[in-house]
Motif scaffolding. Sequence first.
Motif, mmCIF file in Angstrom:
data_model
loop_
_atom_site.group_PDB
_atom_site.id
_atom_site.type_symbol
_atom_site.label_atom_id
_atom_site.label_comp_id
_atom_site.label_asym_id
_atom_site.label_seq_id
_atom_site.Cartn_x
_atom_site.Cartn_y
_atom_site.Cartn_z
ATOM 1 N N PHE A 141 -1.149 4.967 -0.607
ATOM 2 C CA PHE A 141 -1.147 5.129 0.779
ATOM 3 C C PHE A 141 -0.017 5.871 1.516
ATOM 4 C CE2 PHE A 141 -4.627 3.163 -0.542
ATOM 5 C CZ PHE A 141 -6.145 3.679 0.112
ATOM 6 N N ARG A 142 0.051 6.391 2.610
ATOM 7 C CA ARG A 142 1.011 6.667 3.324
ATOM 8 C C ARG A 142 1.329 6.196 4.616
ATOM 9 N NH1 ARG A 142 2.090 12.613 2.587
ATOM 10 N NH2 ARG A 142 4.261 12.177 3.848
ATOM 11 N N LEU A 143 2.187 5.294 5.133
ATOM 12 C CA LEU A 143 2.239 5.053 6.371
ATOM 13 C C LEU A 143 1.159 5.728 7.588
ATOM 14 C CD1 LEU A 143 4.457 1.943 6.910
ATOM 15 C CD2 LEU A 143 2.342 1.691 7.303
ATOM 16 N N VAL A 144 0.979 5.764 8.162
ATOM 17 C CA VAL A 144 0.472 6.861 9.788
ATOM 18 C C VAL A 144 1.344 5.898 11.071
ATOM 19 C CG1 VAL A 144 -1.041 8.091 10.771
ATOM 20 C CG2 VAL A 144 -1.243 8.479 8.354
ATOM 21 N N LYS A 145 1.087 4.426 10.982
ATOM 22 C CA LYS A 145 0.890 4.256 12.195
ATOM 23 C C LYS A 145 0.686 2.632 12.326
ATOM 24 C CE LYS A 145 0.250 3.999 17.185
ATOM 25 N NZ LYS A 145 -1.569 4.279 18.621
ATOM 26 N N PHE A 146 2.273 2.217 13.004
ATOM 27 C CA PHE A 146 2.072 0.847 12.464
ATOM 28 C C PHE A 146 1.961 0.318 14.592
ATOM 29 C CE2 PHE A 146 5.033 -2.852 12.948
ATOM 30 C CZ PHE A 146 3.801 -4.418 12.346
ATOM 31 N N SER A 147 0.809 -0.697 15.017
ATOM 32 C CA SER A 147 0.556 -0.876 15.773
ATOM 33 C C SER A 147 0.747 -2.519 15.742
ATOM 34 C CB SER A 147 -0.730 -0.566 16.241
ATOM 35 O OG SER A 147 -0.947 0.395 16.258
ATOM 36 N N HIS A 197 0.559 -1.200 -0.088
ATOM 37 C CA HIS A 197 -0.033 -0.272 0.221
ATOM 38 C C HIS A 197 1.321 1.169 0.105
ATOM 39 C CE1 HIS A 197 -2.393 -3.068 0.881
ATOM 40 N NE2 HIS A 197 -3.504 -1.792 0.938
ATOM 41 N N ALA A 198 1.841 1.409 0.290
ATOM 42 C CA ALA A 198 2.893 2.728 0.647
ATOM 43 C C ALA A 198 3.899 2.390 -0.136
ATOM 44 C CB ALA A 198 3.451 2.416 2.138
ATOM 45 N N TYR A 199 4.397 0.959 -0.916
ATOM 46 C CA TYR A 199 5.760 0.996 -1.952
ATOM 47 C C TYR A 199 5.843 -0.174 -3.134
ATOM 48 C CZ TYR A 199 7.766 1.939 2.845
ATOM 49 O OH TYR A 199 8.159 2.788 3.989
ATOM 50 N N GLN A 202 -2.242 1.523 9.588
ATOM 51 C CA GLN A 202 -2.759 2.732 9.432
ATOM 52 C C GLN A 202 -2.257 3.751 8.508
ATOM 53 O OE1 GLN A 202 -4.603 5.276 12.617
ATOM 54 N NE2 GLN A 202 -4.841 3.891 14.266
ATOM 55 N N PHE A 203 -3.471 4.288 7.368
ATOM 56 C CA PHE A 203 -2.988 4.827 6.403
ATOM 57 C C PHE A 203 -3.500 6.131 5.886
ATOM 58 C CE2 PHE A 203 -1.566 0.294 5.887
ATOM 59 C CZ PHE A 203 -0.205 0.308 5.074
ATOM 60 N N ALA A 204 -2.520 7.186 5.782
ATOM 61 C CA ALA A 204 -3.953 8.252 5.011
ATOM 62 C C ALA A 204 -3.171 8.023 3.733
ATOM 63 C CB ALA A 204 -3.512 9.518 5.608
#
Length: 525
Positions: free
Chosen positions: A188-194, A56-58, A200-202
């Motif tokens: 999408f860009r990464l926002v938070k990895f739990s 999603h980000a790469y 979470q992405f935006a």
Amino acid sequence: MRWRQGRLRDWLCAASVALAACALPAQELRIGLASNPGTVDPHFYNNDAVSAVVSHAYETLVALDPDTRLVPALATSWRAVDDRTWEFKLRDGVKFHDGSSLSAEDVLFSLDRPAAIANSPSSFATYTRSITGKKAIDRLTVQLTTAAPAPLLPNDLTRIFIVSKKAAEKASTDDFNQVKVDAGTGPFRLVKFSPGASVQFARYDGYWGAKPAWSALTLRMLPADAARMSALLSGDVQLVENVQANLVAQFRQNKDLSVFDKVSSRVMFLYTDHRDSSPFVTDKEGRPLARNPLKDARVRHAISKLIDRKVLAERVLDRLAVPTANIAAPGMFGFNPKLEPEPADVAGARRLLAQAGYPEGFGLTLFGPNDRYINDEQVVQAIGQMLTRGGIATRVQVSPMSTYVGRASKKELGFGLLGWGVGGGEPSGAMRGLLGTPDREKGMGATNWSSYASPQFDALLTEALRTVDDRKREQLLQDAAEQALAKDFAIIPLYHQVATWAGRKGIAFVPRVDEFTLAYQVRPD
């Protein structure tokens, strides 16, 4: 929380009544994943669950469409300059999430980074080992040279994500996991990895391609089937992967849900230990054996004969499987039609065990995950019972994939269930990783948990990997499969999964052969 089947059914019925009344958020997409990836570093762990998330980000130079055909991504075109040189033209105007522009230098850095990562459970470097030279011809042109002809280099590069050199050059895997690095080009860009909970992405509004329909994306890690199905029906998520097998028919009849499915390229198999001694292999009283029975091809063949693949596919997996004796799925380049799934043959298996010197059988522990594949725990339990009935006293141990893969990759277990997504449009990559004699320099055997080593197989596969003629290469791959799977029984193929997804009403999704759940292929319907 553990749900009893009856209780879950009651809850599902009640929840489905309320389902239609739940409003569908137009700007946010929430997806329930069956896997629990332990990292968002795109180069740390060569694992489909991780790759699907970070996709999603790469992005890669070359991508695969839903049917595993090669399509342009960050490279708009590629060509063989000669037998040992490939040239890739990069897409102009692509911006990384950190604001820098995609250039040939980022590509060269990204091709080097996987080999520089220490302690990878399964290295992406297997896909770059054939590259002996690389250079930037200009800002948007890269040339890669190989020691021998490498017709599959574009296929291999569907696995290597391109990151911003500026953002990632000094970054560790921990930096990626803590989202201190903004190094992708994806939609999408990464926002938070739990870890263990969600990613979470935006939406990246500077994305070069078609913009996703969703401004926000949350991938929730819900490996327990009941929890994932409950999240769908309660409205906590709008799409789930790996629909609980015994609920697929019920979901198809539910007017408020849509079910999407596709025969997967993922092959499920048993890896077998070819070493002189193997942990967890004993006599029937639990005492160590002087020699490892699994090292004998007759014993491995007997194990294959004891497994009733039809029962696994129809009963244990609720018809969400297609029995196989191949690594490649039917219709895929390299599929060997001569290799047909063996019918269960207990008497034949006992004869083979007697010929190998084990007329009374022996003791064995079968390992597997309980949260990664369709009904994986039930499959492992069923196989254990089949082997025990055939004279191999089998104990079963299952654990979460995150725990299981760590031990199995270190060859601490010896015998277990594994699934492998056969990507790149043909099985050569999977065969190289799963069956090649381990050789880091040659990029062979990165996931060869069986410790299988066959000069005959290696010679056939090596020749295939440098054969440009498709007809000849396919024959070599078919011959290599016959050597490893029908003569040596290096691993024991079981079945190809039928991948399933379910979405809330108003969700349209494109199912994929590689089982990736990609949010940019989800749209409001």
